[in-house]
Design a protein around this motif. Sequence first.
Motif, short mmCIF file in Angstrom:
data_model
loop_
_atom_site.label_atom_id
_atom_site.label_comp_id
_atom_site.label_asym_id
_atom_site.label_seq_id
_atom_site.Cartn_x
_atom_site.Cartn_y
_atom_site.Cartn_z
N ASP A 302 16.93 52.93 35.13
CA ASP A 302 16.60 51.50 35.11
C ASP A 302 15.63 51.23 36.25
N LEU A 303 14.98 50.07 36.20
CA LEU A 303 13.89 49.82 37.14
C LEU A 303 14.38 49.27 38.48
N PRO A 304 13.83 49.79 39.58
CA PRO A 304 14.06 49.16 40.88
C PRO A 304 13.35 47.81 40.92
N THR A 305 13.75 46.96 41.85
CA THR A 305 13.20 45.60 41.88
C THR A 305 12.00 45.47 42.81
N THR A 333 11.24 46.21 27.22
CA THR A 333 12.35 45.30 27.55
C THR A 333 12.71 45.39 29.03
N ASP A 334 12.54 46.58 29.63
CA ASP A 334 12.82 46.73 31.06
C ASP A 334 11.85 45.88 31.89
N ILE A 335 10.59 45.91 31.53
CA ILE A 335 9.59 45.12 32.25
C ILE A 335 9.89 43.63 32.12
N ASN A 336 10.25 43.21 30.92
CA ASN A 336 10.57 41.79 30.71
C ASN A 336 11.77 41.36 31.54
N TYR A 337 12.81 42.19 31.58
CA TYR A 337 14.00 41.87 32.38
C TYR A 337 13.64 41.80 33.86
N LEU A 338 12.83 42.75 34.31
CA LEU A 338 12.42 42.77 35.71
C LEU A 338 11.72 41.48 36.10
N LEU A 339 10.82 41.02 35.26
CA LEU A 339 10.06 39.81 35.57
C LEU A 339 10.92 38.54 35.46
N ASP A 340 12.06 38.64 34.76
CA ASP A 340 12.97 37.48 34.64
C ASP A 340 13.93 37.39 35.83
N LEU A 341 13.99 38.42 36.68
CA LEU A 341 14.99 38.46 37.74
C LEU A 341 14.97 37.26 38.69
N PRO A 342 13.81 36.74 39.09
CA PRO A 342 13.84 35.59 40.00
C PRO A 342 14.64 34.41 39.47
N GLU A 343 14.53 34.14 38.16
CA GLU A 343 15.30 33.04 37.58
C GLU A 343 16.79 33.37 37.53
N ILE A 344 17.10 34.65 37.33
CA ILE A 344 18.50 35.08 37.24
C ILE A 344 19.16 35.04 38.62
N SER A 525 9.63 37.13 43.23
CA SER A 525 8.66 37.07 42.13
C SER A 525 7.48 38.00 42.41
N ARG A 526 7.02 37.99 43.67
CA ARG A 526 5.91 38.88 44.03
C ARG A 526 6.33 40.35 43.95
N GLN A 527 7.54 40.62 44.43
CA GLN A 527 8.02 42.00 44.45
C GLN A 527 8.12 42.58 43.04
N VAL A 528 8.72 41.82 42.12
CA VAL A 528 8.91 42.36 40.77
C VAL A 528 7.57 42.49 40.05
N GLN A 529 6.64 41.57 40.33
CA GLN A 529 5.32 41.69 39.71
C GLN A 529 4.59 42.92 40.24
N GLU A 530 4.70 43.17 41.56
CA GLU A 530 4.08 44.36 42.13
C GLU A 530 4.70 45.63 41.57
N ALA A 532 6.13 45.92 38.58
CA ALA A 532 5.67 46.03 37.19
C ALA A 532 4.24 46.56 37.13
N ASP A 533 3.39 46.08 38.03
CA ASP A 533 2.00 46.54 38.06
C ASP A 533 1.93 48.02 38.42
N PHE A 534 2.76 48.43 39.38
CA PHE A 534 2.80 49.83 39.79
C PHE A 534 3.22 50.72 38.61
N ILE A 535 4.23 50.29 37.88
CA ILE A 535 4.73 51.07 36.75
C ILE A 535 3.66 51.19 35.66
N GLN A 536 3.00 50.09 35.39
CA GLN A 536 2.09 50.05 34.24
C GLN A 536 0.68 50.54 34.58
#
Length: 631
Positions: A302-305, A333-344, A525-530, A532-536
């Motif tokens: 699973d993805l680190p944050t 789906t992992d990327i989508n969940y990662l980007l939703d984390l700030p709201e969660i 929000s910045r961390q998870v976006q960074e 996601a960018d690193f992964i992709q």
Amino acid sequence: MNVLTTLQQYWGYSGFRPMQEEIIQSVLAGRDVFAMLPTGAGKSLCYQVPAMNIEGITIVVSPLIALIEDQVQALNKRNIPAVSIHSGLDRLLLAQLMDEVADGRYKLVYVAPERLQSETFRELMIQLPVQFIAVDEAHCISQWGHDFRPAYRNIAEFRELFPRVPVLAITASATAAVQEDICKQLKLHQPQTFTQSVIRPNLSYHIDYTENKPVALTEALVTAGGSSIVYCKTRKRTVECMQMVKDRTGLPAYHYHAGMRKMEKDFAYHQWLEKTDAVMTATTAFGMGIDKPDVRLVLHYDLPTSIEQYYQEVGRAGRDGEAARGQLFYHTTDINYLLDLPEIQFPPISQVKAVYQHLSDYLGIHLHTGNEQVFAFDITEFVTRFKLDMVTTVSSIKILEREGFMEWNENAQTQYTIRFTTDRDTINYLEKNYKTLYPVVETLLRHYGSIYNFETAVPIFKVAKALNIDKTILEDRLWQLQDLGVLEYKPAIVGSYMLWLHNRIPFPYLNLNEPAIRKMKAALSRQVQEMADFIQNEETCRNRLLSVYFGQEDVADCGQCDNCQKHRSEEVHTNASINNTLLEVLKREAPLPLSDLLQQLRHIHREQVIQALRTLVADGKVRHEGGIISF
């Protein structure tokens, strides 16, 4: 004694690793120091060695009780006097330990940052000869860090009690902005800075998109050629992956998470530690303090944050300097969940305040009471009783923790304590009239002399063994003795507990630092976006990405990571050759699941295979339906 002699005498090493001695000498010269050393570079020696060369006491602030206890135990085995002061200690035992510290019995005193809020602790410590303060995992103090913990902000205020004492802030990962924030928040005075390169030449990074993680996991572990760690985001997933590894590979596999009892965690860790091909499936609870040099693979199921978290966890591979690999599998789906984390993780403030009120009621804390009290806490029972959502509730508790209202330990094992409250005449009466109870009293008095004067920690299992009875029988007899007024018995809290750090506040006056919470949400929000960018990112060398992210000089391509291998693959494999290779496999084995096809052609970059497949489908040469490839 010089520092090299200390190193040889207590640790048996013939020399220091890069930058260790320079950091130690700066501390001994009375300088404040900031140091960033990669995982495996020997951070703990940077404060343990000077502690043994300084007259007086060293305070080590560390974020995890489990890590604190592990380090203290390891130091004690080396005949280094160290002690941990944490929330699992009752007041009398804490007072006993602090008396021992004042008497000069300990050189290192380990504390969690929340302890620095205690007025009692501060009053005790200011009387002692504190000569050095070390802040481990220092990135926790920065709201821009990946593991921000507001209790670390208490360190600067605590340090003001000892204005001439040097402070060492040390971490394995911090961006340039986080480094600056650490020094600012700790109020370091003209700190000397030591920063090692984040590049580990023996460690290669590989990130792979997959639609079938179990198959990808199995293949990666079978070919790892040594011990592995598989990081998962939930406790349930660790168990599932462990069983999957056992069933599909035959490799010895264990799991590890914060919800396990200490005995279970210790067993899993030591089994994994002793084997050369074992797999540990774990949450992030399995991390700091892990000391196994021959880990060949760290795999993220699973993805680190954050990139910092990813870098720290992957860094547990290849600490022996031999070739090692970091592997990460992801799906859309992992990327989508990662980007939703700030709201969660940051629910509305109104919900957080409601959880505070429910907690107070659940724990039976009345207004203006509760300060520094410990309560058993069952999160499942709590959310059920108040009809709360589990995810929102846990996130709210974490916010309240960061705001300094309480400390939640999800799996605690505090001390069993006993204190005698009777006189000798009563004990003589017991000997004559209570034949089953008297042996308990006799054994306790014989082995624990202090028990007659003040509350004493007692190893219940050891006492039961000495009496040749079961622990449950012993506990029953202790309750009987308490009912008779012979002693006071406090059993350990096994499982989850909550340390309430203040008196309950009336709801209208309950204030949260909303601007700070908004900043934390924005930082996440910045961390998870960074991340996601690193992964992709499928173009740039992973080492170059990491070096730039941590604010260091750009480096040459490593030639080992997935992106570097992709570029080499592109030079070797033309589109025509890939098409031909793909057709040859399909002629031999079609129909074939897409995941199996990608596995067979894993020597070619996945995106190239997918593009070749799309071309062949468009040309009508192959068919792709429901994940199955056929002619």
